[in-house]
Design a protein around this motif. Structure first.
Motif, PDB file in Angstrom:
ATOM      1  N   GLN A 189      -9.861   2.755  -1.585  1.00  9.36           N
ATOM      2  CA  GLN A 189      -8.697   1.820  -1.464  1.00  9.36           C
ATOM      3  C   GLN A 189      -7.704   2.836  -2.010  1.00  9.36           C
ATOM      4  OE1 GLN A 189      -8.318  -1.090  -4.363  1.00  9.36           O
ATOM      5  NE2 GLN A 189      -6.651  -1.993  -3.114  1.00  9.36           N
ATOM      6  N   GLN A 190      -7.717   3.753  -2.970  1.00  9.11           N
ATOM      7  CA  GLN A 190      -6.614   4.597  -3.438  1.00  9.11           C
ATOM      8  C   GLN A 190      -6.683   5.714  -2.248  1.00  9.11           C
ATOM      9  OE1 GLN A 190      -8.611   6.112  -6.825  1.00  9.11           O
ATOM     10  NE2 GLN A 190      -6.943   5.072  -8.267  1.00  9.11           N
ATOM     11  N   PRO A 248       0.893  -1.249  -0.081  1.00  9.46           N
ATOM     12  CA  PRO A 248       0.039  -0.058   0.074  1.00  9.46           C
ATOM     13  C   PRO A 248       0.765   1.370   0.007  1.00  9.46           C
ATOM     14  CG  PRO A 248      -0.946  -1.759   1.593  1.00  9.46           C
ATOM     15  CD  PRO A 248       0.587  -2.035   0.943  1.00  9.46           C
ATOM     16  N   GLN A 260       2.096   1.774  -3.647  1.00  4.72           N
ATOM     17  CA  GLN A 260       1.106   2.119  -4.571  1.00  4.72           C
ATOM     18  C   GLN A 260       0.565   3.560  -4.144  1.00  4.72           C
ATOM     19  OE1 GLN A 260      -1.792  -0.920  -3.202  1.00  4.72           O
ATOM     20  NE2 GLN A 260      -1.417  -2.267  -5.073  1.00  4.72           N
ATOM     21  N   ASP A 318      -6.906   5.418   1.018  1.00  2.61           N
ATOM     22  CA  ASP A 318      -6.075   4.612   2.265  1.00  2.61           C
ATOM     23  C   ASP A 318      -4.665   4.574   1.528  1.00  2.61           C
ATOM     24  OD1 ASP A 318      -8.398   4.303   3.600  1.00  2.61           O
ATOM     25  OD2 ASP A 318      -8.711   2.179   3.021  1.00  2.61           O
ATOM     26  N   GLN A 319      -4.172   4.352   0.371  1.00  2.00           N
ATOM     27  CA  GLN A 319      -2.811   4.025  -0.030  1.00  2.00           C
ATOM     28  C   GLN A 319      -2.230   5.379  -0.115  1.00  2.00           C
ATOM     29  OE1 GLN A 319      -3.792   2.689  -4.422  1.00  2.00           O
ATOM     30  NE2 GLN A 319      -4.005   0.642  -3.437  1.00  2.00           N
TER      31      GLN A 319
END
Length: 278
Positions: free
Chosen positions: A265-266, A170, A173, A268-269
């Protein structure tokens, strides 16, 4: 190859190239309405285009590859900076940089509020054209001047981090996403100490976030550094970082649509990556 064979080769080659060119031209025109979202071309967009031409913006700036290349390309400026920043900048560009230090010459055009609104709408329409990856590199626009730092150094600092290779980590990313366009985080934020671009430097944000939360002036709802960074991405006006080029009227200049444009998700990354900046 005989003379007649060479002649036939030239004729056939020319015919094939012509057919390919015509086919590509027809296909391009077929896709233009969708790529340019011309159905969104409102009267205000056209009014903004008139402002762009009336004040000769193209004499310095570039749109869709057309312009002077003297000042930054503005094809994607509306999604990189957001309307609040653009409106404040157009009212008085000198508030966003020290001309004697960074040697910028953006003049104050004395635009009316309506002209500014129209121009921002026009730039927003341009920004949402599917340019197939053009321009190939993001714009370099510095914000507050840095003592002892020239424009070239600031630009280099903002592009020193290249997108990381694909990874399941993560943090990696998030680093790649930070440098990607969109969301073009690195077009506004440096990760070098003291290098402030359109937004404040994020160097040490993983440590400073906890200090900000503990400060009595903090008005947000975050309880730790990760929550603060998450809040800053999806609700940038929850807490305003001091600085005349970062906010106005109680609203941050940072675009407030990342909560919709990015997936959970992005986000969180990005949080995972930014919390590592100690």
């Amino acid at each position: 190859m005989t003379r007649s064979q060479a002649r036939m080769f030239a004729i056939v080659s020319t015919a094939l190239v012509t057919i390919a060119f015509l086919g590509m031209t027809i296909d391009s025109h077929r896709q233009f309405p969708k790529l340019t979202h011309e159905d969104k071309m409102t009267p205000q967009v056209l009014a903004g285009k008139d402002v762009w031409h009336k004040f000769n913006c193209t004499n310095c700036h570039t749109l869709l590859g057309e312009g002077a290349y003297y000042a930054p390309d503005l094809t994607k400026i509306a999604v990189q900076r957001g309307p609040q920043y653009l409106k404040a900048f157009l009212h008085d560009p000198s508030q966003f940089y020290d001309e004697q230090k960074v040697r910028r010459v953006m003049p104050k055009q004395n635009l009316s509020d309506q002209q500014i609104d129209d121009l921002v709408v026009f730039l927003d329409w341009i920004a949402h054209i599917d340019t197939q990856g053009w321009p190939p590199r993001r714009i370099l626009v510095s914000g507050a001047a840095i003592p002892g730092t020239n424009m070239q150094q600031t630009a280099q600092a903002s592009t020193s981090m290249q997108p990381a290779a694909p990874s399941s980590d993560p943090v990696a990313q998030g680093q790649a996403l930070f440098n990607a366009t969109p969301p073009a985080c690195s077009a506004c934020h440096s990760i070098s100490p003291g290098v402030n671009l359109a937004g404040p430097s994020l160097a040490g944000i993983g440590t400073r976030a906890a200090q900000t939360i503990a400060d009595p002036s903090y008005k947000g709802k975050a309880k730790d550094a990760a929550q603060y960074i998450h809040e800053s991405i999806v609700n940038p006006s929850a807490h305003l970082v001091p600085g005349p080029t970062y906010s106005a009227g109680g609203r941050s200049f940072m675009p407030d649509n990342f909560g919709k444009e990015l997936t959970p998700q992005q986000i969180d990354q990005l949080v995972a990556y930014l919390t590592t900046l100690k």
